[in-house]
Design a protein around this motif. Structure first.
Motif, PDB file in Angstrom:
ATOM      1  N   PRO A  15       0.825  -1.212   0.000  1.00 31.25           N
ATOM      2  CA  PRO A  15       0.000   0.000   0.000  1.00 31.25           C
ATOM      3  C   PRO A  15       0.858   1.261   0.000  1.00 31.25           C
ATOM      4  O   PRO A  15       1.875   1.336   0.703  1.00 31.25           O
ATOM      5  CB  PRO A  15      -0.803  -0.119   1.293  1.00 31.25           C
ATOM      6  CG  PRO A  15       0.066  -0.941   2.201  1.00 31.25           C
ATOM      7  CD  PRO A  15       0.826  -1.886   1.307  1.00 31.25           C
ATOM      8  N   LEU A  16       0.455   2.236  -0.760  1.00 23.65           N
ATOM      9  CA  LEU A  16       1.181   3.499  -0.808  1.00 23.65           C
ATOM     10  C   LEU A  16       1.258   4.145   0.572  1.00 23.65           C
ATOM     11  O   LEU A  16       2.263   4.770   0.927  1.00 23.65           O
ATOM     12  CB  LEU A  16       0.504   4.448  -1.797  1.00 23.65           C
ATOM     13  CG  LEU A  16       1.110   5.850  -1.954  1.00 23.65           C
ATOM     14  CD1 LEU A  16       2.571   5.780  -2.348  1.00 23.65           C
ATOM     15  CD2 LEU A  16       0.314   6.650  -2.987  1.00 23.65           C
ATOM     16  N   GLY A  17       0.207   3.979   1.377  1.00 20.27           N
ATOM     17  CA  GLY A  17       0.205   4.572   2.704  1.00 20.27           C
ATOM     18  C   GLY A  17       1.343   4.106   3.586  1.00 20.27           C
ATOM     19  O   GLY A  17       1.778   4.831   4.486  1.00 20.27           O
ATOM     20  N   ALA A  18       1.852   2.888   3.345  1.00 22.83           N
ATOM     21  CA  ALA A  18       2.961   2.361   4.131  1.00 22.83           C
ATOM     22  C   ALA A  18       4.298   2.979   3.734  1.00 22.83           C
ATOM     23  O   ALA A  18       5.307   2.777   4.418  1.00 22.83           O
ATOM     24  CB  ALA A  18       3.032   0.836   3.991  1.00 22.83           C
ATOM     25  N   ALA A  32       4.915  13.081  -8.445  1.00 22.07           N
ATOM     26  CA  ALA A  32       4.589  14.238  -7.615  1.00 22.07           C
ATOM     27  C   ALA A  32       5.256  15.502  -8.151  1.00 22.07           C
ATOM     28  O   ALA A  32       4.651  16.586  -8.140  1.00 22.07           O
ATOM     29  CB  ALA A  32       5.022  13.977  -6.173  1.00 22.07           C
ATOM     30  N   ARG A  33       6.490  15.368  -8.629  1.00 23.10           N
ATOM     31  CA  ARG A  33       7.180  16.525  -9.201  1.00 23.10           C
ATOM     32  C   ARG A  33       6.453  17.013 -10.457  1.00 23.10           C
ATOM     33  O   ARG A  33       6.285  18.220 -10.671  1.00 23.10           O
ATOM     34  CB  ARG A  33       8.620  16.146  -9.544  1.00 23.10           C
ATOM     35  CG  ARG A  33       9.496  15.838  -8.345  1.00 23.10           C
ATOM     36  CD  ARG A  33      10.121  17.082  -7.759  1.00 23.10           C
ATOM     37  NE  ARG A  33      11.236  17.542  -8.579  1.00 23.10           N
ATOM     38  CZ  ARG A  33      11.859  18.692  -8.385  1.00 23.10           C
ATOM     39  NH1 ARG A  33      11.465  19.514  -7.425  1.00 23.10           N
ATOM     40  NH2 ARG A  33      12.884  19.041  -9.149  1.00 23.10           N
ATOM     41  N   LYS A  34       6.033  16.061 -11.272  1.00 20.39           N
ATOM     42  CA  LYS A  34       5.336  16.402 -12.506  1.00 20.39           C
ATOM     43  C   LYS A  34       4.019  17.123 -12.205  1.00 20.39           C
ATOM     44  O   LYS A  34       3.635  18.073 -12.900  1.00 20.39           O
ATOM     45  CB  LYS A  34       5.076  15.129 -13.318  1.00 20.39           C
ATOM     46  CG  LYS A  34       4.361  15.345 -14.630  1.00 20.39           C
ATOM     47  CD  LYS A  34       4.143  14.003 -15.337  1.00 20.39           C
ATOM     48  CE  LYS A  34       3.372  14.193 -16.634  1.00 20.39           C
ATOM     49  NZ  LYS A  34       3.120  12.892 -17.323  1.00 20.39           N
ATOM     50  N   ARG A  79       2.125  12.701  -0.452  1.00 19.05           N
ATOM     51  CA  ARG A  79       0.944  12.308   0.309  1.00 19.05           C
ATOM     52  C   ARG A  79      -0.344  12.777  -0.375  1.00 19.05           C
ATOM     53  O   ARG A  79      -1.397  12.143  -0.222  1.00 19.05           O
ATOM     54  CB  ARG A  79       1.024  12.825   1.740  1.00 19.05           C
ATOM     55  CG  ARG A  79       0.869  14.305   1.934  1.00 19.05           C
ATOM     56  CD  ARG A  79       0.886  14.695   3.417  1.00 19.05           C
ATOM     57  NE  ARG A  79       2.216  14.511   4.001  1.00 19.05           N
ATOM     58  CZ  ARG A  79       2.569  13.496   4.786  1.00 19.05           C
ATOM     59  NH1 ARG A  79       1.684  12.564   5.079  1.00 19.05           N
ATOM     60  NH2 ARG A  79       3.785  13.414   5.277  1.00 19.05           N
ATOM     61  N   ALA A  80      -0.267  13.850  -1.138  1.00 17.93           N
ATOM     62  CA  ALA A  80      -1.448  14.350  -1.840  1.00 17.93           C
ATOM     63  C   ALA A  80      -1.885  13.386  -2.941  1.00 17.93           C
ATOM     64  O   ALA A  80      -3.061  13.345  -3.303  1.00 17.93           O
ATOM     65  CB  ALA A  80      -1.172  15.734  -2.424  1.00 17.93           C
ATOM     66  N   VAL A  81      -0.935  12.623  -3.472  1.00 18.24           N
ATOM     67  CA  VAL A  81      -1.265  11.630  -4.499  1.00 18.24           C
ATOM     68  C   VAL A  81      -2.194  10.579  -3.908  1.00 18.24           C
ATOM     69  O   VAL A  81      -3.146  10.130  -4.554  1.00 18.24           O
ATOM     70  CB  VAL A  81       0.016  10.980  -5.060  1.00 18.24           C
ATOM     71  CG1 VAL A  81      -0.333   9.873  -6.057  1.00 18.24           C
ATOM     72  CG2 VAL A  81       0.899  12.036  -5.718  1.00 18.24           C
TER      73      VAL A  81
END
Length: 570
Positions: free
Chosen positions: A486-489, A535-537, A543-545
């Motif tokens: 999971p991305l959250g981890a 995120a840079r793009k 975290r906003a992703v």
């Protein structure tokens, strides 16, 4: 990264490989002046600490997507547990087709191609699609650590050549400058000449083996075991202990020369280790240096075999074959006198001290003690190990320092099973991936699959395998289910521009046992490198992703188009 002005570096330990990097910025100049470091401050889009599996995968993903990267590595080899630590890959049974990013399978294919291109193989070995150079039973691809280094450098070299990637081997980060929730720069030290360099970037990645950047950057983290009250996990203890970490192992390589006396000098601590009986709960099977150990699943005594010519040892496992990295029968006659194997066994697991959150003096003390243990095991094999003919010892065993890139035959760095772990946006619990715990919370039918994560950025599988711990726990080993990452981890609860890319993600002591393997580290690293680029793009924070479902779905589709897997088939 603007490339109008460059300095030229030769990375220590890089064999003269020419690397280019941008001249320091004014911020770096001020930092250098303040901290009395060398004038060669460097900046990039991403600073990666640690050149292991996760670090290399992060670098590949970031560079592939247009970012500039500086990666530090405290040894002179990249590759982490696969190379500097000498651990042939622990993988799942589906690895040839799925359950890891396509780039990881590309790496594995390149290893096989390296042998087929450079080694005098037998016709049968050369024609074998899924060549296993050592035919070790632990993996479908047991190979020499140096080949892993060569292949990883081959994969990274286009970015090094173009100036997108700077590799600083034999460098370790000892200091960080942090303002609020943002890391501003870090300071690395050349371990050969003590020269310091400041590294500045919008993003920093902790891909170290022990999560070393977390305390340096004041990133919140946990260590050791959590209590059942904290996590609700089925196999968690009633009382947690932050000093209770898994054993680490200083691996070594050896071969065998029949009729030759290669017996080493008796190790300094041999008397202690040859008589040592681990004090474990539940009890260990007997002496540590013996051909038996506690069965990880049942903790009953389990007999092992050993024969350095690879012959069958009855119905028990011949340890020689377990992590064998060269099977001489795969190569033309005369190339190898015998097989070569790696020793990463229960007998050289070191659990008499913890190396997380201790002083450097304490760290080195335990590493040296683990060296004495491994040397003692080798000496015991040479002189006291029981042979099938009733004799004792195999004097022809020989340490292969050339295989490990060291003088004494030991690995360059200990095999670390457990790291500091971030306090994450989401923590993976046993109920998400443990087979028994999953059924208890999800029911018999739903419990046949691991929990599905809406923010999945990778996949992996390994059973939950916890080695004996520094506080006296015996093995904890039980079934898990093919899982997602999971991305959250991967997101610290507070820090905005530091991400983990090794064993330091948001797991517990229990779930670390199945998220710590080679392909999972790679999957984590590739997801992190991709996340930073995305995120840079989008000009937003990582975290906003996760917080924006539309953005998250776009990110997941984008990484799938680049070969990352977010779901298991079926």
């Amino acid at each position: 990264m603007k490339r109008r002005n460059f300095i030229t570096l030769v990375s220590a330990g890089s064999g003269g490989l020419l690397l280019t990097a941008p001249v320091k910025s004014s911020a770096l100049a001020n930092a250098n002046k303040k901290n009395k470091v060398s004038p060669g401050g460097l900046s990039a889009d991403v600073i990666i600490a640690g050149g292991g599996m996760g670090g290399c995968a992060t670098a590949l993903a970031a560079c592939r997507n247009g970012l500039s990267v500086i990666m530090t590595e405290e040894t002179d080899w990249i590759g982490g547990q696969l190379s500097q630590q000498g651990v042939p890959p622990d993988e799942h049974s589906w690895i040839e087709t799925h359950g890891a990013p396509s780039s990881y399978r590309d790496f594995r294919n390149r290893v096989r191609a390296y042998y087929k291109r450079n080694y005098p193989l037998t016709e049968g070995a050369r024609n074998r699609e899924n060549l296993n150079p050592g035919d070790g039973s632990v993996s479908r691809l047991c190979h020499e650590p140096k080949v892993a280094v060569a292949v990883l450098l081959e994969m990274l070299h286009p970015y090094m050549s173009s100036g997108k990637l700077v590799l600083l081997t034999e460098h370790k980060i000892y200091r960080a400058d942090v303002t609020g929730d943002m890391v501003k720069f870090v300071e690395a030290t050349n371990l050969k000449n003590n020269q310091k360099v400041v590294l500045e970037a919008p993003y920093f990645v902790d891909a170290t083996e022990c999560g070393d950047l977390l305390p340096l950057t004041n990133t919140e983290y946990v260590t050791g075991t959590e209590s059942k009250k904290q996590t609700g996990e089925l196999h968690a203890p009633e009382k947690g202990n932050p000093k209770n970490n898994q054993a680490f192992t200083l691996c070594f390589a050896m071969d065998y020369q029949p009729g030759v006396n290669n017996i080493i000098d008796r190790p300094e601590d041999y008397s202690f280790w040859s008589n040592y009986v681990p004090e474990m709960t539940p009890p260990w099977a007997g002496k540590l240096l013996d051909l038996n150990y506690s069965n990880p699943r049942t903790l009953e005594p389990k007999e092992l075999g050993f024969h350095p010519e690879g012959v069958r040892t009855g119905s028990v496992l011949n340890l020689w074959n377990y992590r064998r990295i060269i099977n001489k029968n795969n190569f033309a006659p005369g190339i190898y006198d015998g097989d070569i194997t790696i020793v990463n066994w229960p007998q050289n697991d070191y659990f008499l001290g913890d190396i997380i959150d201790v002083s450097e003096k304490e760290f080195k003390k335990h590493i040296e003690a683990s060296r004495q243990l491994s040397l003692s095991l080798f000496y015991w094999l040479q002189t006291e190990a029981p042979r099938p003919d009733g004799g004792l010892g195999w004097p022809g065993l020989r340490l292969r320092g050339d295989v490990m890139g060291t003088n004494d035959g030991m690995a360059k760095y200990p095999y670390i099973r457990e790291s500091r772990r971030i306090k994450a946006e989401f923590t993976i619990l046993e109920e998400h991936v443990g087979a028994e715990n999953r059924k208890l919370v999800a029911g018999e039918e739903a419990g046949k699959k691991a929990a599905g994560f809406y923010d999945s950025v990778g996949t992996g599988y390994y059973h939950i395998d916890l080695h004996p711990s520094s506080q006296g726990d015996n093995y904890i080993d039980f079934g898990s289910l093919p899982f997602q990452i999971p991305l959250g981890a991967l997101l610290p609860q507070r820090m905005n521009n530091l991400l983990p890319a090794n064993k330091n993600i948001g797991t517990t002591h229990i779930t670390n046992g199945c998220y710590r393997l080679h392909p999972v580290e790679w999957s984590i690293g590739e997801a992190v490198g991709s996340l930073i680029a995305f995120a840079r793009k989008k000009k937003t924070l990582p975290r906003a992703v996760r917080e924006n479902r539309n953005l998250l779905e776009e990110f997941q589709g984008w990484i799938r188009s680049q070969g990352l897997e977010t779901h298991w088939p079926g």
